[in-house]
Design a protein around this motif. Structure first.
Motif, PDB file in Angstrom:
ATOM      1  N   GLN A  41      27.045   3.255 -47.235  1.00  0.00           N
ATOM      2  CA  GLN A  41      26.495   3.248 -45.882  1.00  0.00           C
ATOM      3  C   GLN A  41      24.990   2.988 -45.889  1.00  0.00           C
ATOM      4  O   GLN A  41      24.242   3.592 -46.652  1.00  0.00           O
ATOM      5  CB  GLN A  41      26.749   4.598 -45.202  1.00  0.00           C
ATOM      6  CG  GLN A  41      28.170   4.817 -44.756  1.00  0.00           C
ATOM      7  CD  GLN A  41      28.337   6.147 -44.038  1.00  0.00           C
ATOM      8  OE1 GLN A  41      27.465   7.000 -44.058  1.00  0.00           O
ATOM      9  NE2 GLN A  41      29.475   6.331 -43.377  1.00  0.00           N
ATOM     10  N   GLY A  42      24.545   2.088 -45.037  1.00  0.00           N
ATOM     11  CA  GLY A  42      23.123   1.887 -44.807  1.00  0.00           C
ATOM     12  C   GLY A  42      22.391   1.065 -45.840  1.00  0.00           C
ATOM     13  O   GLY A  42      21.180   0.856 -45.702  1.00  0.00           O
ATOM     14  N   ARG A 189      21.599  14.316 -42.153  1.00  0.00           N
ATOM     15  CA  ARG A 189      20.993  13.693 -40.972  1.00  0.00           C
ATOM     16  C   ARG A 189      20.252  12.409 -41.333  1.00  0.00           C
ATOM     17  O   ARG A 189      20.209  11.465 -40.546  1.00  0.00           O
ATOM     18  CB  ARG A 189      20.024  14.672 -40.291  1.00  0.00           C
ATOM     19  CG  ARG A 189      20.701  15.815 -39.540  1.00  0.00           C
ATOM     20  CD  ARG A 189      19.720  16.568 -38.670  1.00  0.00           C
ATOM     21  NE  ARG A 189      18.642  17.183 -39.443  1.00  0.00           N
ATOM     22  CZ  ARG A 189      18.693  18.406 -39.944  1.00  0.00           C
ATOM     23  NH1 ARG A 189      19.781  19.154 -39.764  1.00  0.00           N
ATOM     24  NH2 ARG A 189      17.682  18.906 -40.623  1.00  0.00           N
ATOM     25  N   ALA A 193      25.890   8.049 -41.803  1.00  0.00           N
ATOM     26  CA  ALA A 193      26.048   7.339 -40.540  1.00  0.00           C
ATOM     27  C   ALA A 193      26.807   8.200 -39.539  1.00  0.00           C
ATOM     28  O   ALA A 193      27.702   8.965 -39.909  1.00  0.00           O
ATOM     29  CB  ALA A 193      26.792   6.030 -40.769  1.00  0.00           C
ATOM     30  N   PRO A 194      26.467   8.102 -38.264  1.00  0.00           N
ATOM     31  CA  PRO A 194      27.170   8.901 -37.250  1.00  0.00           C
ATOM     32  C   PRO A 194      28.588   8.405 -37.037  1.00  0.00           C
ATOM     33  O   PRO A 194      28.912   7.246 -37.315  1.00  0.00           O
ATOM     34  CB  PRO A 194      26.316   8.682 -35.991  1.00  0.00           C
ATOM     35  CG  PRO A 194      25.691   7.344 -36.204  1.00  0.00           C
ATOM     36  CD  PRO A 194      25.432   7.231 -37.682  1.00  0.00           C
ATOM     37  N   ARG A 198      27.719   2.674 -34.506  1.00  0.00           N
ATOM     38  CA  ARG A 198      26.667   2.676 -35.518  1.00  0.00           C
ATOM     39  C   ARG A 198      25.762   1.451 -35.410  1.00  0.00           C
ATOM     40  O   ARG A 198      24.967   1.179 -36.308  1.00  0.00           O
ATOM     41  CB  ARG A 198      27.287   2.707 -36.920  1.00  0.00           C
ATOM     42  CG  ARG A 198      28.194   3.894 -37.162  1.00  0.00           C
ATOM     43  CD  ARG A 198      28.898   3.779 -38.492  1.00  0.00           C
ATOM     44  NE  ARG A 198      29.753   4.940 -38.737  1.00  0.00           N
ATOM     45  CZ  ARG A 198      30.522   5.076 -39.804  1.00  0.00           C
ATOM     46  NH1 ARG A 198      30.547   4.123 -40.726  1.00  0.00           N
ATOM     47  NH2 ARG A 198      31.265   6.156 -39.961  1.00  0.00           N
ATOM     48  N   ASP A 200      23.125   0.700 -33.842  1.00  0.00           N
ATOM     49  CA  ASP A 200      21.673   0.896 -33.862  1.00  0.00           C
ATOM     50  C   ASP A 200      21.217   1.882 -34.936  1.00  0.00           C
ATOM     51  O   ASP A 200      20.031   2.205 -35.014  1.00  0.00           O
ATOM     52  CB  ASP A 200      21.186   1.390 -32.484  1.00  0.00           C
ATOM     53  CG  ASP A 200      21.418   0.361 -31.395  1.00  0.00           C
ATOM     54  OD1 ASP A 200      21.297  -0.847 -31.690  1.00  0.00           O
ATOM     55  OD2 ASP A 200      21.745   0.759 -30.260  1.00  0.00           O
ATOM     56  N   TRP A 201      22.166   2.341 -35.761  1.00  0.00           N
ATOM     57  CA  TRP A 201      21.798   3.367 -36.751  1.00  0.00           C
ATOM     58  C   TRP A 201      21.102   2.747 -37.955  1.00  0.00           C
ATOM     59  O   TRP A 201      21.524   1.716 -38.483  1.00  0.00           O
ATOM     60  CB  TRP A 201      23.050   4.108 -37.228  1.00  0.00           C
ATOM     61  CG  TRP A 201      22.762   5.073 -38.347  1.00  0.00           C
ATOM     62  CD1 TRP A 201      22.136   6.272 -38.253  1.00  0.00           C
ATOM     63  CD2 TRP A 201      23.088   4.895 -39.743  1.00  0.00           C
ATOM     64  NE1 TRP A 201      22.047   6.871 -39.494  1.00  0.00           N
ATOM     65  CE2 TRP A 201      22.611   6.047 -40.422  1.00  0.00           C
ATOM     66  CE3 TRP A 201      23.714   3.883 -40.463  1.00  0.00           C
ATOM     67  CZ2 TRP A 201      22.767   6.204 -41.802  1.00  0.00           C
ATOM     68  CZ3 TRP A 201      23.864   4.032 -41.833  1.00  0.00           C
ATOM     69  CH2 TRP A 201      23.400   5.187 -42.493  1.00  0.00           C
ATOM     70  N   PRO A 203      19.415   4.243 -41.684  1.00  0.00           N
ATOM     71  CA  PRO A 203      19.193   5.439 -42.506  1.00  0.00           C
ATOM     72  C   PRO A 203      17.707   5.684 -42.732  1.00  0.00           C
ATOM     73  O   PRO A 203      16.905   4.746 -42.750  1.00  0.00           O
ATOM     74  CB  PRO A 203      19.902   5.110 -43.819  1.00  0.00           C
ATOM     75  CG  PRO A 203      19.903   3.614 -43.881  1.00  0.00           C
ATOM     76  CD  PRO A 203      20.027   3.143 -42.470  1.00  0.00           C
TER      77      PRO A 203
END
Length: 352
Positions: A41-42, A189, A193-194, A198, A200-201, A203
């Motif tokens: 993720q990210g 946090r 990832a939420p 996602r 606009d997310w 890390p």
């Protein structure tokens, strides 16, 4: 404390920031999922490949030949079997070129049981992998080792297979990765990832630092004189727990060795321990015919026959085509705590 899978993600971020990783790719590795276990993720270099394991390995070889430094993922090791011929080719390239052509591939894949994954998501791969000459093979059992082994794998000019024990991916470590926030909720946090949208997310990576676990070095996680226990991956924490319980109940003390590297492995650590204790138990969950533990057993007998005080033992998975979805089937197919504890006690109490 980071979980094992968060540690992998932090290591990959460090790798693409400081160690020259050019591509992180595989099935669902890129956004929005970031890997089926969230290991990617990210990451800025992560992208999604077709659902084609042979294509993943072949693409990684091409990137490496072109001067890149790829990290690729096969979603479950169960689907690595159809890549064996390509893995063999990747393993012989540096040797065949007399070291003139590096093959800096990292192939990571979840391995083993523990998530009730049934027939197609519960295989172990280390015994097959140990036969792939030219590859280095590692399997961490905790978050800090996962971070350090991944950095060493990225930096290595040889292809490295990183086997990730499925059952331990969500387990929190007991030691901080250098630069990791001490608050686990804060780390989550920052880098998890939420759930949901996602788009606009982004890390917020902590400033993690360099930490290498040398490939080929084991870790003695308990020290004793009654017997030697050798394991790795999912079964390592079970061996530690069994050793601790037998020490509490009977006063036995055990050398518990976390192998960490399947190949090359830390023979000096194994040899020193067996010479000291004279008793040895090897534990893994791969199937019992041509198990990697049989190689260790053979070498121990060859080189320490006159040091042994009791017959060496190997506790491993049953030779069945797969593991059933039912939890009872899974528990009775691969080693669990009660069986490890009973075997270790039997070894400790066997009369000379």
């Amino acid at each position: 404390m980071a979980t094992l899978v968060q540690a992998v993600r932090l290591a990959l971020h460090y790798g693409e920031t400081h160690l020259g990783v050019t591509d992180v790719f595989g099935e669902d590795v890129g956004p929005p999922l970031g890997g089926v276990f969230t290991a990617t993720q990210g990451l800025k270099t992560a992208w999604n490949s077709p659902l084609d394991e042979r294509g993943i390995v072949g693409t990684a070889m091409g990137i490496a030949y072109a001067g890149g430094r790829p990290v690729c993922e096969i979603q479950f090791c169960d689907y690595a079997f159809n890549t064996i011929d390509l893995l063999k080719l990747a393993g012989n390239q540096r040797w065949a070129s007399a070291g003139n052509f590096d093959m800096p591939i990292v192939l990571m894949t979840p391995s083993g049981s523990g998530i009730r994954g049934s027939l197609y998501h519960s295989h172990s791969f280390e015994s097959w992998a140990s036969r792939l000459a030219g590859w280095k093979v590692v399997m961490p059992s905790n978050a800090l080792d996962a971070y350090g082994l991944m950095l060493s794998a990225i930096a290595d000019p040889n292809p490295v297979l990183v086997l990730l024990p499925k059952a331990l991916l969500r387990m929190k470590g007991d030691k901080l990765i250098p630069g990791e926030p001490a608050d686990a909720d804060e780390l989550s946090r920052l880098i998890d990832a939420p759930v949901g949208d996602r788009s606009d997310w982004v890390p917020q990576w902590p400033t993690v630092e360099e930490y290498f676990v040398p490939i080929g070095s084991g870790s003695r996680v308990r020290e004793g004189t009654t017997a030697t226990v050798i394991s790795y991956g999912r079964t390592l924490p079970l061996c530690v727990q069994a050793a601790d319980e037998l020490h509490r109940d009977f006063g036995f003390t055990f050398d518990v060795i976390d192998l960490r590297s399947i190949f090359p492995y830390d023979w000096p650590m194994i040899s020193q321990s067996v010479a000291k204790t004279g008793r040895v138990l090897i534990v893994n969950e791969d199937t019992e015919v041509t198990n990697f533990g049989e190689h260790l057993l053979r070498r121990i007998v060859d080189e320490h026959f006159y040091d042994l005080l009791a017959k060496p033992r190997l506790l491993m998975g049953k030779h069945v085509p797969g593991i059933g979805l039912n939890q009872v089937y899974e528990h009775n197919t691969v080693p669990q705590l009660p069986g490890i504890r009973d075997t270790l006690r039997e070894l400790a109490e066997e009369r000379v």
